[in-house]
Scaffold this active site. Structure first.
Site, PDB file in Angstrom:
ATOM      1  N   GLN A   1       5.105   0.839   6.792  1.00  0.00           N
ATOM      2  CA  GLN A   1       4.891   2.280   6.597  1.00  0.00           C
ATOM      3  C   GLN A   1       4.445   2.973   7.884  1.00  0.00           C
ATOM      4  O   GLN A   1       4.210   4.181   7.879  1.00  0.00           O
ATOM      5  CB  GLN A   1       3.834   2.500   5.508  1.00  0.00           C
ATOM      6  CG  GLN A   1       4.264   2.001   4.139  1.00  0.00           C
ATOM      7  CD  GLN A   1       3.167   2.153   3.090  1.00  0.00           C
ATOM      8  OE1 GLN A   1       2.119   2.727   3.338  1.00  0.00           O
ATOM      9  NE2 GLN A   1       3.420   1.616   1.912  1.00  0.00           N
TER      10      GLN A   1
ATOM     11  N   HIS B   1      -0.486   2.598   4.251  1.00  0.00           N
ATOM     12  CA  HIS B   1      -1.424   3.690   3.947  1.00  0.00           C
ATOM     13  C   HIS B   1      -2.081   4.275   5.193  1.00  0.00           C
ATOM     14  O   HIS B   1      -3.271   4.091   5.432  1.00  0.00           O
ATOM     15  CB  HIS B   1      -2.498   3.211   2.959  1.00  0.00           C
ATOM     16  CG  HIS B   1      -1.948   2.930   1.593  1.00  0.00           C
ATOM     17  ND1 HIS B   1      -2.741   2.828   0.484  1.00  0.00           N
ATOM     18  CD2 HIS B   1      -0.670   2.751   1.164  1.00  0.00           C
ATOM     19  CE1 HIS B   1      -1.983   2.583  -0.570  1.00  0.00           C
ATOM     20  NE2 HIS B   1      -0.716   2.533  -0.179  1.00  0.00           N
TER      21      HIS B   1
ATOM     22  N   TYR C   1     -13.223  13.120  -3.271  1.00  0.00           N
ATOM     23  CA  TYR C   1     -12.069  13.165  -4.188  1.00  0.00           C
ATOM     24  C   TYR C   1     -11.894  11.879  -5.005  1.00  0.00           C
ATOM     25  O   TYR C   1     -10.876  11.692  -5.649  1.00  0.00           O
ATOM     26  CB  TYR C   1     -10.819  13.614  -3.424  1.00  0.00           C
ATOM     27  CG  TYR C   1     -10.971  15.095  -3.120  1.00  0.00           C
ATOM     28  CD1 TYR C   1     -10.486  16.061  -3.980  1.00  0.00           C
ATOM     29  CD2 TYR C   1     -11.745  15.522  -2.039  1.00  0.00           C
ATOM     30  CE1 TYR C   1     -10.720  17.409  -3.769  1.00  0.00           C
ATOM     31  CE2 TYR C   1     -11.992  16.869  -1.805  1.00  0.00           C
ATOM     32  CZ  TYR C   1     -11.474  17.801  -2.686  1.00  0.00           C
ATOM     33  OH  TYR C   1     -11.717  19.136  -2.493  1.00  0.00           O
TER      34      TYR C   1
END
Lengths: 361, 145
Positions: free
Chosen positions: A78, A140, A244
């Protein structure tokens, strides 16, 4: 053979949507395109995750493709060259920002560099931020950039997949969104500045892998979305200093089916505005303020990789009241979505043969 | 027939134990971030993982434990290695190799969360190793005495 020729094929898709859409292929043969910027004189800059910056004329003609000489760039899985954002004074300064993964398979992170774009060349490349600590693996990274009115910028970061608990560690950049000056320093009005043991760059915490962020000048609101695990992708309204929730509060479970946390919401942690289960893998975002699609004014558009579609969200009082799934017919993983200066909506499709698409009524 | 049933029970036992360990590791990590987790939530999560995660782990362990038994039989027969020690060693090694292969090919760095830490990985390896040892003991009781 020429890799990038502007096609300008125009396809009229069968319209099940609230609005007819014409899809034009502006460019194809892009190698895992990740992000898009619009040049003030017309034309486009596209980053390819494999490390190149590609420039096109306004007509979609390939002008240049350069492998970007970013220090310690790490291209794997990624990781690689990620987002591009032009500085507010780009027309005069030629300054832009690039996010990328840096390091090696054993120790890597998300980095940010500034550079100058002039005469089709990228020069004066200067690393300005390196998220700490480094971690193993190649997953990530977050990597999206948003510019704020005071010229500070937000950089989204990921949890490195294996280090999810670090998203709650305020000493670490892992799983955070950081706010930086144009030189990569922490602004003095950041929420945790001068708190001992806390990274001063942190703007918000408790994120998994944020690949969409948008600052709306009209409402002065910042929206982001992030990949959940299996289920639990989230749309969030960002506020400085807020938590969050990841991995304490999540609507998703692990890919193996295991529970990550018994909590979907938790006191002191911000609940998402919207959740996608099953996951759509959101990867880009724009809030439409153009003029070509008046019905869609103020709507949020989210590009989806696994979902292979473009999601249109209608918000009222910070609640999603309508969601429409567009462009399923394309069958393409969509990496990024942007509002163009002409009011058209632009998409990047993911893959070794990625495309730059332009949507018009 | 008895051996097949015992083998299936061994696989399910190893997977169940691994699943409970994973639940405990995950919950301990979350509890460290939230002060405390109510006791019912611990049991709910363990139960949830037994339903949804244990079958996945069993599917991974079944071929590993089966191949380990075959290799152990050969080692025991031709190299005269201790049946129980060889069973444990081969199964632990086989499980470890399986995890490496899975993590190599999976899109994420580590598929099973318990496998993220050294202690968690060792415990997971012990689950399959111990289950095969118990299986061998139960199916070779007379010879082992």
């Amino acid at each position: 053979m020429t890799r990038l020729l502007a096609c300008f094929l125009s396809i009229s898709l069968p319209v099940y949507a609230s609005q007819s859409i014409q899809v034009e292929t502006v460019a194809s043969d892009l190698d895992f395109p990740w992000s898009l910027a619009f040049l003030p004189e017309g034309g486009y800059l596209v980053t390819e995750r494999t490390g190149s910056l590609v420039s096109f004329s306004a007509a979609g003609e390939l002008l240049s493709r350069h492998s970007v000489a970013l220090p310690k760039i790490f291209v794997a899985a990624q990781g690689g060259l990620l987002d591009i954002k032009l500085a507010k004074d780009f027309s005069q300064s030629g300054r832009l920002f690039l996010s990328y993964s840096c390091g090696n398979i054993h120790a890597n992170s998300t980095c940010l560099a500034s550079a100058q774009w002039a005469a089709g060349e990228l020069t004066a490349i200067r690393p300005i931020f390196h998220a700490k600590p480094d971690r193993q693996g190649a997953a990530h990274y977050g990597g999206r950039i948003a510019l704020l009115p005071d010229n500070s910028l937000l950089l989204t970061l990921g949890d490195g997949f294996d280090f999810r608990e670090q998203a709650q560690n305020k000493a670490s950049h892992i799983g955070k969104i950081v706010r930086l000056t144009e030189d990569g320093a922490a602004p003095t009005d950041n929420p945790f500045v001068e708190q001992p043991g806390v990274a001063a760059e942190i703007f918000t915490l408790g994120h998994r892998n944020v690949q969409g962020i948008f600052y709306d000048e009209v409402t002065n609101k910042i929206y982001s979305h992030e990949h959940g695990p299996k289920g639990g992708d989230e749309l969030n309204l960002l506020e400085a200093g807020k938590n969050y929730g990841w991995p304490v509060a999540t609507y998703g479970v692990d890919y193996t089916g295991a529970r990550i946390s018994p909590f979907t919401e938790f006191a002191g942690m911000q609940a998402p505005l919207h959740v996608w289960t099953p996951s759509i893998a959101p990867a880009g975002m724009t809030l439409y303020r153009g003029e070509l699609f008046p019905k869609w004014h103020g709507n949020i558009f989210v590009s989806a990789l696994a979902g292979k579609a473009l999601h249109r969200l209608v918000l009222e009082n910070d609640k999603v009241v309508t969601e429409e799934v567009l462009l399923k017919e394309l069958g393409s993983r969509i990496r990024d979505v942007r509002t163009g200066p002409d009011g058209a909506i632009y998409l990047l499709t993911d893959g070794a043969n990625g495309q730059l698409l332009r949507l018009t009524p | 027939m008895k051996k097949i049933v015992l083998f299936i029970l061994a696989v399910l036992g190893a997977a169940a134990l691994g699943s409970v360990l994973q639940s405990l590791f995950n919950l301990t990590a979350i509890a460290a971030l939230t002060d405390a987790i109510a006791l019912p939530l611990w049991f709910q999560t363990i139960g949830y993982d037994l339903i949804y995660f244990m079958p996945v782990l069993a599917a991974i362990l079944l071929p590993v434990m089966l191949i380990s038994l075959l290799i152990t039989a050969l080692l025991h027969r031709y190299l005269k290695l201790s049946l129980l020690a060889a069973s444990f060693g081969v199964t632990v090694l086989g499980t470890w190799l399986a995890l490496l292969i899975i993590n190599h090919f999976a899109p994420m760095p580590t598929l099973i969360a318990l496998n993220r830490s050294t202690v968690g990985t060792l415990l997971l390896l012990c689950c399959s190793g111990s289950a095969v040892v118990i299986f061998q003991y139960l199916t070779h009781k007379r010879r082992l005495r």
